[in-house]
Enzyme design. Structure first.
Site, PDB file in Angstrom:
ATOM      1  N   THR A 153       0.787  -1.163  -0.002  1.00  0.00           N
ATOM      2  CA  THR A 153      -0.041   0.057  -0.017  1.00  0.00           C
ATOM      3  C   THR A 153       0.872   1.252  -0.028  1.00  0.00           C
ATOM      4  O   THR A 153       0.418   2.182  -0.537  1.00  0.00           O
ATOM      5  CB  THR A 153      -1.212  -0.125   1.111  1.00  0.00           C
ATOM      6  OG1 THR A 153      -1.813  -1.190   1.028  1.00  0.00           O
ATOM      7  CG2 THR A 153      -1.944   1.217   1.077  1.00  0.00           C
TER       8      THR A 153
ATOM      9  N   ASP B  43       2.414  -7.318  -4.595  1.00  0.00           N
ATOM     10  CA  ASP B  43       1.581  -7.482  -3.609  1.00  0.00           C
ATOM     11  C   ASP B  43       2.113  -8.417  -2.731  1.00  0.00           C
ATOM     12  O   ASP B  43       2.457  -9.552  -2.926  1.00  0.00           O
ATOM     13  CB  ASP B  43       0.003  -7.981  -4.244  1.00  0.00           C
ATOM     14  CG  ASP B  43      -0.987  -7.558  -3.116  1.00  0.00           C
ATOM     15  OD1 ASP B  43      -1.003  -8.609  -2.285  1.00  0.00           O
ATOM     16  OD2 ASP B  43      -1.815  -6.583  -3.149  1.00  0.00           O
ATOM     17  N   SER B  44       1.844  -8.182  -1.330  1.00  0.00           N
ATOM     18  CA  SER B  44       2.402  -8.943  -0.177  1.00  0.00           C
ATOM     19  C   SER B  44       1.837 -10.162  -0.224  1.00  0.00           C
ATOM     20  O   SER B  44       2.305 -11.129   0.183  1.00  0.00           O
ATOM     21  CB  SER B  44       2.466  -8.055   1.118  1.00  0.00           C
ATOM     22  OG  SER B  44       0.868  -8.072   1.356  1.00  0.00           O
ATOM     23  N   SER B  45       0.645 -10.270  -0.654  1.00  0.00           N
ATOM     24  CA  SER B  45      -0.103 -11.594  -0.955  1.00  0.00           C
ATOM     25  C   SER B  45       0.786 -12.635  -1.903  1.00  0.00           C
ATOM     26  O   SER B  45       0.484 -13.802  -1.693  1.00  0.00           O
ATOM     27  CB  SER B  45      -1.379 -11.564  -1.401  1.00  0.00           C
ATOM     28  OG  SER B  45      -2.357 -10.940  -0.489  1.00  0.00           O
TER      29      SER B  45
ATOM     30  N   THR C  82       1.664  -5.013   4.147  1.00  0.00           N
ATOM     31  CA  THR C  82       1.434  -5.233   5.610  1.00  0.00           C
ATOM     32  C   THR C  82       1.090  -6.802   5.886  1.00  0.00           C
ATOM     33  O   THR C  82       1.388  -7.395   6.800  1.00  0.00           O
ATOM     34  CB  THR C  82       0.485  -4.650   6.467  1.00  0.00           C
ATOM     35  OG1 THR C  82      -0.624  -4.644   5.650  1.00  0.00           O
ATOM     36  CG2 THR C  82       1.081  -3.103   6.397  1.00  0.00           C
TER      37      THR C  82
ATOM     38  N   THR D 226       1.025 -22.642  20.511  1.00  0.00           N
ATOM     39  CA  THR D 226      -0.594 -22.185  20.971  1.00  0.00           C
ATOM     40  C   THR D 226      -1.182 -21.286  19.989  1.00  0.00           C
ATOM     41  O   THR D 226      -0.468 -20.373  19.203  1.00  0.00           O
ATOM     42  CB  THR D 226      -0.213 -21.323  22.186  1.00  0.00           C
ATOM     43  OG1 THR D 226      -1.654 -20.710  22.792  1.00  0.00           O
ATOM     44  CG2 THR D 226       0.736 -20.238  22.243  1.00  0.00           C
TER      45      THR D 226
ATOM     46  N   CYS E 157      -3.250 -18.752  21.085  1.00  0.00           N
ATOM     47  CA  CYS E 157      -2.951 -17.493  21.760  1.00  0.00           C
ATOM     48  C   CYS E 157      -2.069 -16.578  21.055  1.00  0.00           C
ATOM     49  O   CYS E 157      -0.919 -17.027  20.574  1.00  0.00           O
ATOM     50  CB  CYS E 157      -2.854 -17.746  23.331  1.00  0.00           C
ATOM     51  SG  CYS E 157      -4.153 -18.627  23.738  1.00  0.00           S
TER      52      CYS E 157
END
Length: 351
Positions: A18, A62-64, A94, A282, A284
């Site tokens: 971006t 593109d970061s993808s 990002t 994990t 989390c």
């Protein structure tokens, strides 16, 4: 001229994202900016007292679409230009920035200069864009040296919204806020306000007696198995049965817990016996795996699963690829190093 007085130099590598976009005045659509446009939007870049050389990818990515060959290209660019610059800044989308930062931290062994990845949530050409502040501060940090001429933060880092994070400790946490990244298990290496405050006690410094080593061999035969209530035996066996699979990240609950179903334990044990490395991570965002703390993780230990401590998924998957690529069929070495802190990517308790 002293080390502190000489003009610092930074290589600015544009990969895309971006931050490299402009908005069409008529349609409002985003499109890649050429380097001339970028310079027009950011004249400060060339009046900062730091020599900034620009090296754009063509085409921008593109970061993808980021992948191991591009990580290798970036690592080689830094390695080939290492003696010419005091630091490096990479503009990057990002979405996969944390993966690229993690991969580069392993590929650039014993790094002694800053490699700062940054980007923005709004394009450079938009009035409220966060691109300028992120990029200009990243460049200043990349050029910063101490009184002896050594880099203040000689690591692969991510700078975003006033925070400098260790790259292999980062995760993208938000797709809308300017504070897009967070390092949940490790404090920022620097915080930028009116002044930039560095925290040297948190920095991972290189061995000055050893040179930078480039390590770009990658083995992509890895997978992620994310557990969820109701996951089927068919799903688990399909992932563990992928042809050529060498390592798996198993994303478990809480402190590293998994269902106690006999079929799950048997499937994991069978995979481990086939020399497939399975690492417990994990789900989390904060905290660490503690293998054997609860009965629901004891079965994993018995099945041959090893613990990933507090490493991020981004760092673990890239570390797997790196270690498998560098060590070939030496599974025991890979297992040992996956439980070893190589460049600050995880906290390992010393007994």
């Amino acid at each position: 001229m002293s080390e502190r007085e000489k003009i610092k130099s930074v290589l600015l590598i544009f990969t895309g994202g971006t931050i490299s976009m402009t908005q069409d005045k008529d349609t409002g659509a985003l499109r890649p900016a050429d380097m001339k446009q970028f310079q027009e939007y950011m004249p400060e870049l060339f009046h900062s007292g730091i020599r900034v050389d620009m090296l754009p990818f063509d085409p921008l990515i593109d970061s993808s679409d980021m992948n191991p060959p591009i990580w290798s290209k970036l690592a080689n660019l830094i390695y080939d230009n290492y003696e010419r610059y005091d630091g490096f800044v990479i503009t990057h989308g990002t979405d996969t920035m944390a993966y690229t930062a993690s991969a580069l931290s392993f590929m650039l062994e014993n790094l002694g200069k800053p490699v700062i990845l940054t980007g923005s949530q709004l394009p450079i050409g938009v009035l409220r864009s966060d691109a300028k502040e992120n990029l200009l501060t990243a460049i200043e940090i990349a050029a910063e040296q101490d009184e002896e001429g050594n880099a203040v933060v000689p690591e692969v880092c991510i700078f975003f919204e006033a925070r400098l994070y260790r790259g292999n400790r980062c995760t993208k946490k938000n797709s809308e806020h300017f504070a897009a990244f967070k390092s949940y298990n490790y404090e920022p290496l620097a915080i930028a306000g009116v002044h930039i405050h560095y925290f040297p006690h948190l920095v991972n410094y290189p061995d000055t007696k050893k040179p930078l080593r480039l390590r770009t061999k990658i083995d992509q035969n890895v997978a992620i198995l994310k557990l969820f209530p109701g996951i089927s035996e068919k799903t688990v066996k399909a992932i563990l049965g992928i042809e050529g699979l060498r390592a798996v990240v198993i994303e478990t609950y809480g402190a590293g817990n998994a269902p106690s179903d006999a079929w799950l334990c048997e499937a994991l044990k069978t995979a481990a016996e086939k020399d497939i490395i399975i690492v417990n991570k994990t789900q989390c965002v904060s905290g660490s795996v503690e293998m054997g703390r609860y009965e629901t993780s004891l079965n994993l230990v018995e099945a041959g699963v090893i613990g990933g401590n507090d490493i991020t998924t981004e760092a673990l998957i890239t570390k797997m690829m790196y270690l498998l690529g560098e060590n070939g069929d030496d599974t025991q070495t890979v297992r040992r190093l996956l439980q070893t802190n190589l460049c600050g990517e995880m906290t390992v308790e010393v007994s």
